[in-house]
Design an enzyme around this catalytic site. Structure first.
Site, mmCIF file in Angstrom:
data_model
loop_
_atom_site.group_PDB
_atom_site.id
_atom_site.type_symbol
_atom_site.label_atom_id
_atom_site.label_comp_id
_atom_site.label_asym_id
_atom_site.label_seq_id
_atom_site.Cartn_x
_atom_site.Cartn_y
_atom_site.Cartn_z
ATOM 1 N N TYR A 147 0.849 -1.215 0.000
ATOM 2 C CA TYR A 147 0.000 0.000 0.000
ATOM 3 C C TYR A 147 0.875 1.252 0.000
ATOM 4 O O TYR A 147 1.120 1.847 1.043
ATOM 5 C CB TYR A 147 -0.905 0.016 1.225
ATOM 6 C CG TYR A 147 -1.816 -1.189 1.356
ATOM 7 C CD1 TYR A 147 -2.843 -1.409 0.438
ATOM 8 C CD2 TYR A 147 -1.666 -2.091 2.408
ATOM 9 C CE1 TYR A 147 -3.689 -2.501 0.562
ATOM 10 C CE2 TYR A 147 -2.512 -3.191 2.536
ATOM 11 C CZ TYR A 147 -3.510 -3.387 1.605
ATOM 12 O OH TYR A 147 -4.343 -4.470 1.735
ATOM 13 N N ASN B 27 -7.359 6.613 3.695
ATOM 14 C CA ASN B 27 -8.172 7.507 4.507
ATOM 15 C C ASN B 27 -8.260 7.107 5.983
ATOM 16 O O ASN B 27 -7.752 7.800 6.862
ATOM 17 C CB ASN B 27 -9.550 7.560 3.830
ATOM 18 C CG ASN B 27 -10.511 8.517 4.465
ATOM 19 O OD1 ASN B 27 -10.503 8.709 5.674
ATOM 20 N ND2 ASN B 27 -11.366 9.119 3.668
ATOM 21 N N TRP B 28 -8.881 5.963 6.274
ATOM 22 C CA TRP B 28 -9.075 5.675 7.700
ATOM 23 C C TRP B 28 -7.794 5.189 8.357
ATOM 24 O O TRP B 28 -7.607 5.336 9.558
ATOM 25 C CB TRP B 28 -10.289 4.785 7.956
ATOM 26 C CG TRP B 28 -10.284 3.326 7.589
ATOM 27 C CD1 TRP B 28 -9.695 2.739 6.531
ATOM 28 C CD2 TRP B 28 -10.974 2.286 8.325
ATOM 29 N NE1 TRP B 28 -9.967 1.386 6.532
ATOM 30 C CE2 TRP B 28 -10.755 1.086 7.626
ATOM 31 C CE3 TRP B 28 -11.738 2.246 9.483
ATOM 32 C CZ2 TRP B 28 -11.278 -0.144 8.048
ATOM 33 C CZ3 TRP B 28 -12.263 1.035 9.904
ATOM 34 C CH2 TRP B 28 -12.039 -0.145 9.200
ATOM 35 N N ASP B 29 -6.861 4.674 7.547
ATOM 36 C CA ASP B 29 -5.534 4.346 8.091
ATOM 37 C C ASP B 29 -4.904 5.607 8.677
ATOM 38 O O ASP B 29 -4.330 5.593 9.773
ATOM 39 C CB ASP B 29 -4.597 3.810 6.996
ATOM 40 C CG ASP B 29 -5.031 2.477 6.424
ATOM 41 O OD1 ASP B 29 -6.110 2.421 5.822
ATOM 42 O OD2 ASP B 29 -4.293 1.484 6.588
ATOM 43 N N TYR C 69 0.922 -0.952 -7.221
ATOM 44 C CA TYR C 69 -0.440 -1.074 -6.712
ATOM 45 C C TYR C 69 -1.449 -1.013 -7.864
ATOM 46 O O TYR C 69 -1.300 -0.216 -8.787
ATOM 47 C CB TYR C 69 -0.745 0.067 -5.719
ATOM 48 C CG TYR C 69 -2.159 0.007 -5.179
ATOM 49 C CD1 TYR C 69 -2.467 -0.809 -4.093
ATOM 50 C CD2 TYR C 69 -3.184 0.746 -5.771
ATOM 51 C CE1 TYR C 69 -3.768 -0.888 -3.610
ATOM 52 C CE2 TYR C 69 -4.486 0.676 -5.295
ATOM 53 C CZ TYR C 69 -4.769 -0.146 -4.214
ATOM 54 O OH TYR C 69 -6.049 -0.223 -3.743
ATOM 55 N N GLN D 144 -14.095 6.072 2.559
ATOM 56 C CA GLN D 144 -13.806 5.016 3.550
ATOM 57 C C GLN D 144 -14.435 5.409 4.885
ATOM 58 O O GLN D 144 -14.935 6.522 5.025
ATOM 59 C CB GLN D 144 -12.291 4.834 3.710
ATOM 60 C CG GLN D 144 -11.756 3.606 2.990
ATOM 61 C CD GLN D 144 -10.338 3.250 3.392
ATOM 62 O OE1 GLN D 144 -9.573 4.102 3.802
ATOM 63 N NE2 GLN D 144 -9.981 1.980 3.245
ATOM 64 N N ASP E 268 -12.885 -5.115 2.931
ATOM 65 C CA ASP E 268 -13.014 -5.329 1.491
ATOM 66 C C ASP E 268 -13.765 -6.590 1.061
ATOM 67 O O ASP E 268 -14.650 -6.538 0.238
ATOM 68 C CB ASP E 268 -11.617 -5.357 0.848
ATOM 69 C CG ASP E 268 -10.806 -4.102 1.139
ATOM 70 O OD1 ASP E 268 -11.217 -3.315 2.019
ATOM 71 O OD2 ASP E 268 -9.774 -3.913 0.494
ATOM 72 N N GLU F 240 -0.537 -7.020 9.337
ATOM 73 C CA GLU F 240 -1.779 -6.377 8.876
ATOM 74 C C GLU F 240 -2.982 -6.988 9.608
ATOM 75 O O GLU F 240 -3.882 -6.297 10.033
ATOM 76 C CB GLU F 240 -1.905 -6.548 7.361
ATOM 77 C CG GLU F 240 -3.042 -5.751 6.740
ATOM 78 C CD GLU F 240 -3.097 -5.871 5.223
ATOM 79 O OE1 GLU F 240 -2.306 -6.662 4.653
ATOM 80 O OE2 GLU F 240 -3.937 -5.178 4.609
HETATM 81 C C1 GLC Z 1 -7.105 -2.904 2.793
HETATM 82 C C2 GLC Z 1 -8.081 -2.883 3.957
HETATM 83 C C3 GLC Z 1 -8.517 -1.444 4.203
HETATM 84 C C4 GLC Z 1 -7.299 -0.571 4.434
HETATM 85 C C5 GLC Z 1 -6.268 -0.710 3.316
HETATM 86 C C6 GLC Z 1 -4.948 -0.050 3.627
HETATM 87 O O1 GLC Z 1 -7.702 -2.492 1.618
HETATM 88 O O2 GLC Z 1 -9.166 -3.704 3.712
HETATM 89 O O3 GLC Z 1 -9.395 -1.388 5.301
HETATM 90 O O4 GLC Z 1 -7.679 0.764 4.565
HETATM 91 O O5 GLC Z 1 -6.008 -2.071 3.080
HETATM 92 O O6 GLC Z 1 -4.420 -0.530 4.829
#
Ligand code: GLC
Length: 429
Positions: free
Chosen positions: A29, A34-36, A81, A101, A163, A392
């Site tokens: 990644y 966003n929520w990360d 990615y 997200q 996901d 993760e």
């Molecule tokens: C995956 C997870 C998602 C997270 C992303 C980056 O897509 O399902 O929740 O934000 O990875 O960590």
């Protein structure tokens, strides 16, 4: 021991820090999620408050004009990615994805503000973020709840943050795969394919992206045009909690209009959550909005509902339900009920434990006075880390580390759990 773990966690954050945003992990990644980011800022806040604010500021610097905050910001090119900026084609100067997200930023900002050592900085940064976060919340109710039900729908599984949850399986059958242009997945070259979504699911993910792109990413049209519209209790709980927290923050910062509007959104949401309650399962369930039916899938989405300020009786029922899952796995909280045939202990959101989810559930339980179970969830989380490092996600029986390693938000949650004592400085909303 504890201090060592905190130091290692900080090192993970520093290694993934790109100056003004943090990547979830190297390779798998390589952009800002966003929520990360919102949750990772909680970790930074314990040792570098300005850096924590910057993380969230960067996220909101890429908010769309209509209020949406995208799920990925492609700050730099990286071929590692898929799907990258060309596939999304959202036409932004700094490219972003076109979906959103879980809106956890409102919660994060209030928490960082409440604990801040540097109150002047915190007031300045929080005041600037307040209208932006509020605009995002309003966007949700305008664009994702066109019938004014009080709850919002996701239109792509990736929006949920969970996901490949079992929750989406049936509704996903309605998403076609014809016309999907050929593509090369990259995730399976970074992580074990047995830990990741299937190719079949990937085609449907991409079909939806192509469909929305074909509609010019016009959020006034996307909800109704999507064959996938699901009301996720976990997602809505995060939104409700963030609205409630933003109301409290706005009150404190002297913004009564934002406070009143946020409180109203939270209250309507809390009342509407009742429509997702399943007495048979003892937890909340997703609603398949396209067909108006609850989805009988006992996933962690329905347990994450505990994060919202729900009636104490409901949280107590969720606590019983989570307690019953503990009889079927060694580490709480599995992302799917281990007694069901769909449970897969290694595959992403179909069984494994995720620390961010544990943190939010534990926090909600604590706010509702369920401290014992909250303590168990946090203890299980730290046992996983001790055994398997900052992965993760984890197998809820063997603690096997899955997906990517050196994971930012996992590390941030460890710092949060170790540096915070139950209830310290956190008045309920
Ligand atoms: C995956 C997870 C998602 C997270 C992303 C980056 O897509 O399902 O929740 O934000 O990875 O960590």
């Amino acid at each position: 021991m504890t201090q060592d773990m905190i130091e290692t966690a900080r090192q993970v954050l520093r290694n993934n820090d790109r100056g003004f945003y943090t990547v979830p992990t190297k390779g798998l990644y390589p952009f800002q999620w966003n929520w990360d980011s919102a949750l990772s800022a909680l970790g930074f806040a314990h040792f570098d408050e300005p850096r924590a604010w910057t993380e969230i500021d960067t996220l909101f610097a890429h908010q769309w004009d209509d209020g949406m905050v995208p799920h990925i910001i492609f700050h730099q090119r990286d071929e590692g990615y898929y799907p990258g900026p060309d596939v999304w084609d959202t036409g932004r100067e700094v490219p972003t994805s076109g979906i959103t997200q879980p809106p956890v930023a409102g919660f994060a900002v209030r928490r960082i503000f409440d604990r801040a050592q540097d109150k002047t900085l915190a007031a300045e940064r929080a005041r600037a973020l307040l209208p932006r976060i509020h605009a995002w919340h309003q966007w949700f109710f305008r664009c994702r709840d066109p019938q004014h039900s009080g709850l919002v729908a996701i239109i792509h599984p990736w929006e949920s943050g969970r996901d490949n949850s079992v929750d989406w399986d049936d509704a996903f059958q309605r998403v076609p795969t014809d016309g999907v242009l050929p593509f090369n997945r990259r995730d399976t070259s970074h992580a074990d394919p047995a830990h990741r979504p299937t190719d079949e699911q990937y085609k449907r993910y991409i079909w939806l992206v192509q469909r929305f792109r074909g509609l010019g990413w016009d959020n006034a049209a996307l909800h109704d045009a999507s064959p996938f519209q699901v009301v996720d209790p976990g997602f809505n709980a995060i939104l409700i909690r963030s609205c409630a927290d933003l109301a409290a923050l706005a009150e404190e910062l002297g913004e009564p209009r934002i406070a009143a509007e946020s409180r109203a959104m939270a209250e309507r949401g809390i009342a509407a959550m009742e429509t997702l309650w399943s007495a048979a399962r003892g937890q909340y369930l997703c609603l398949d909005r396209s067909i108006g039916r609850l989805i009988d899938s006992p996933s962690v989405g329905g347990l994450l509902a505990a994060f919202a300020p729900l009636p104490p009786g409901r949280v107590a029922a969720l606590a019983r339900r989570i307690g019953s899952l503990a009889e079927h796995c060694r580490y709480l909280v599995p992302s799917h009920d281990p007694t069901t045939p769909e449970f897969d202990s290694l595959r992403y959101w179909r069984g494994p434990v995720w620390l961010v989810v544990n943190y939010m559930i534990a926090d909600g339980l604590e706010q509702a006075g369920q401290v014992e179970l909250a303590g168990r969830i946090k203890a299980d989380s730290l046992r996983l880390i001790r055994q398997s490092g900052f992965a993760e996600y984890y197998d809820p029986n063997t603690a096997e580390p899955c997906g990517g390693g050196q994971f930012t938000w996992t590390a941030a949650m460890v710092i949060e759990m170790l540096e915070t004592h139950a209830g310290a400085g956190d008045a309920p909303a």
